[in-house]
Scaffold this active site. Structure first.
Site, PDB file in Angstrom:
ATOM      1  N   LYS A 101       0.840  -1.208   0.000  1.00  0.00           N
ATOM      2  CA  LYS A 101       0.000   0.000   0.000  1.00  0.00           C
ATOM      3  C   LYS A 101       0.875   1.259   0.000  1.00  0.00           C
ATOM      4  O   LYS A 101       2.072   1.188   0.330  1.00  0.00           O
ATOM      5  CB  LYS A 101      -0.900   0.002   1.241  1.00  0.00           C
ATOM      6  CG  LYS A 101      -0.129   0.072   2.562  1.00  0.00           C
ATOM      7  CD  LYS A 101      -1.030  -0.167   3.763  1.00  0.00           C
ATOM      8  CE  LYS A 101      -0.214  -0.128   5.054  1.00  0.00           C
ATOM      9  NZ  LYS A 101      -1.039  -0.511   6.236  1.00  0.00           N
ATOM     10  N   TYR A 127      15.922  30.432   7.622  1.00  0.00           N
ATOM     11  CA  TYR A 127      14.864  31.290   8.171  1.00  0.00           C
ATOM     12  C   TYR A 127      14.924  31.383   9.686  1.00  0.00           C
ATOM     13  O   TYR A 127      15.039  30.374  10.374  1.00  0.00           O
ATOM     14  CB  TYR A 127      13.489  30.752   7.768  1.00  0.00           C
ATOM     15  CG  TYR A 127      13.248  30.749   6.287  1.00  0.00           C
ATOM     16  CD1 TYR A 127      13.363  31.921   5.541  1.00  0.00           C
ATOM     17  CD2 TYR A 127      12.905  29.568   5.633  1.00  0.00           C
ATOM     18  CE1 TYR A 127      13.127  31.907   4.166  1.00  0.00           C
ATOM     19  CE2 TYR A 127      12.668  29.556   4.271  1.00  0.00           C
ATOM     20  CZ  TYR A 127      12.787  30.724   3.539  1.00  0.00           C
ATOM     21  OH  TYR A 127      12.556  30.710   2.196  1.00  0.00           O
TER      22      TYR A 127
HETATM   23  C1  LIG Z   1      -0.260  -1.563   6.889  1.00  0.00           C
HETATM   24  C2  LIG Z   1      -0.834  -2.839   7.369  1.00  0.00           C
HETATM   25  C3  LIG Z   1      -0.024  -3.967   7.584  1.00  0.00           C
HETATM   26  C4  LIG Z   1       1.486  -3.916   7.494  1.00  0.00           C
HETATM   27  O1  LIG Z   1       1.990  -3.434   8.702  1.00  0.00           O
HETATM   28  P1  LIG Z   1       3.577  -3.389   8.970  1.00  0.00           P
HETATM   29  O2  LIG Z   1       3.689  -2.998  10.393  1.00  0.00           O
HETATM   30  O3  LIG Z   1       4.101  -2.346   8.027  1.00  0.00           O
HETATM   31  O4  LIG Z   1       4.097  -4.727   8.651  1.00  0.00           O
HETATM   32  C5  LIG Z   1      -0.611  -5.158   7.902  1.00  0.00           C
HETATM   33  N1  LIG Z   1      -1.958  -5.241   8.042  1.00  0.00           N
HETATM   34  C6  LIG Z   1      -2.770  -4.183   7.875  1.00  0.00           C
HETATM   35  C7  LIG Z   1      -4.221  -4.351   8.056  1.00  0.00           C
HETATM   36  C8  LIG Z   1      -2.236  -2.943   7.550  1.00  0.00           C
HETATM   37  O5  LIG Z   1      -3.048  -1.897   7.409  1.00  0.00           O
END
Ligand SMILES: *Cc1c(COP(=O)(O)O)cnc(C)c1O
Length: 373
Positions: free
Chosen positions: A36, A265
């Site tokens: 994702k 800045y």
């Molecule tokens: C993002 C996500 C993961 C992965 O989590 P990590 O800690 O990056 O391994 C797994 N399950 C769900 C439902 C997620 O949203």
């Protein structure tokens, strides 16, 4: 190399090595690679392909659109998405063989309706809320929703491929409490005639550290990218994993300044001695956290050097002391700590966040370069 301006180098060989390492560590549980958010900033399609080559058998995204982009790229591996807009209609996912995380009765009904409309069962993974407090079917609704799922499965409009949940990762005790809720939900589903092929609960943290919580499948995001799910408390090098992303740039200007010379800045930093300054063309628009101003370091001229003054939108300044630094010299903002460079986790510490946010926020102006593609 000579053309580098702002660049995130993605070492796909390292990603493959990490996924292969995790795959062997968690066996016989299978690995779902979570890609994702553009694979946490690493490039979704290339990472999805690499994960499958390295032994992951499933892919996961949050959004349906991300899942469709993987299918459009020709990726045929089993694929689960789990975060849906309120009025989602799932026909396109049924047609594209995309599994659906189901977190409510209305989503279950939408999936079943899509199965009927398309003429073959929607593949669903029922998510039970076990304590994270986000989505998922509440314990008090579970029995009713599972009964409805069993009927829909009998009628041929859905197939319950999985039952799953997600951990809060507060402590191993709280994870175990969630697992106990998960186990009772599973037992109830089985007693009502549901036999899921896959039970899954663990993301990176539990997959690595809590073997009892691996069930049939683990969902691996951050650990695959070689970063820790535990912030500063514990690294992933002990599991044989290393960072995949190196963020680098080049010095675009240098100058010598006298004591009292203010930088960036608000002049939050002034030179105390005669020193050299180098300008790096990366700023918060590129994902460099402004909150790390005055704390961060980069790798330049073979050593760590401090970032001084405020990090701006497009650029920041490094105090180079008396080192010989020239326009065009490479600057590694973060990468594999074994090279001496800071890591994304070091930046997370300086910015009071987690490595996940550092890599995921790298901006659009930063080109992604594959290494080992
Ligand atoms: C993002 C996500 C993961 C992965 O989590 P990590 O800690 O990056 O391994 C797994 N399950 C769900 C439902 C997620 O949203």
């Amino acid at each position: 190399m000579s053309t580098v301006f702002r660049e995130a180098v993605i070492d796909l060989d390292q990603y493959r090595a990490n996924i292969a390492q995790i795959t062997s560590l968690v066996a016989p549980a299978a690995v779902l690679a979570v890609v994702k958010a553009d694979a946490y900033g690493h490039g979704m399609v290339q990472c999805a392909r690499a994960a499958i080559e390295a032994g992951a058998t499933w892919l996961g995204t949050a959004d349906r659109a991300e899942a469709h982009a993987l299918r459009a790229a020709g990726i045929t591996a089993p694929l689960l998405c789990w975060l849906h807009e309120p009025d989602a209609v799932f026909a396109a996912e049924v047609r594209d063989d995309i599994d659906l995380g189901i977190s409510s009765r209305s989503q279950l009904r939408a999936a079943a309706a899509a199965g009927v409309a398309v003429g073959h069962p929607a593949r669903v993974h029922l998510k039970v809320e076990t304590g994270l407090g986000r989505n998922g079917i509440a314990e008090y609704d579970w029995e009713q929703v599972v009964r409805e799922a069993a009927q829909a499965e009998q009628a041929g409009s859905i197939t319950v491929v999985g039952i799953w949940s997600h951990l809060a990762g507060t402590s191993s005790e709280s994870d175990a409490e969630q697992a106990a809720v998960f186990n009772s939900a599973l037992a109830l589903a089985v007693s009502l005639g549901i036999e899921p092929e896959l039970r899954h609960l663990a993301a990176s943290g539990a997959a690595l550290a809590e073997p009892a919580l691996r069930y049939d499948l683990v969902r691996i995001g951050i650990a695959g990218y070689g970063l820790s799910p535990w912030a500063a408390e514990r690294g992933v090098d002990e599991f044989g994993l290393a960072p995949v992303m190196t963020l680098r740039s080049r010095v675009v200007a240098v100058r010598r300044v006298e004591p009292g010379h203010g930088v960036s800045y608000g002049h939050t930093w002034r030179a105390e001695h005669p020193t050299g300054l180098a300008l790096v063309p990366l700023g918060y628009a590129d994902g460099i956290p402004r909150q790390a101003s005055g704390k961060a370091e980069v790798w330049l001229a073979g050593r760590r050097m401090p970032v001084v003054g405020r990090i701006a939108m497009d650029q920041f300044i490094v105090d180079t002391g008396d080192a010989l630094v020239e326009v065009g010299d490479e600057v590694v903002v973060f990468g594999d700590g074994r090279t001496g460079a800071p890591t994304a986790e070091d930046w997370a510490g300086w910015a009071d966040t987690i490595g996940y946010e550092i890599v995921t926020r790298i901006g659009q102006r930063v080109t992604r370069e594959g290494a080992g593609a």
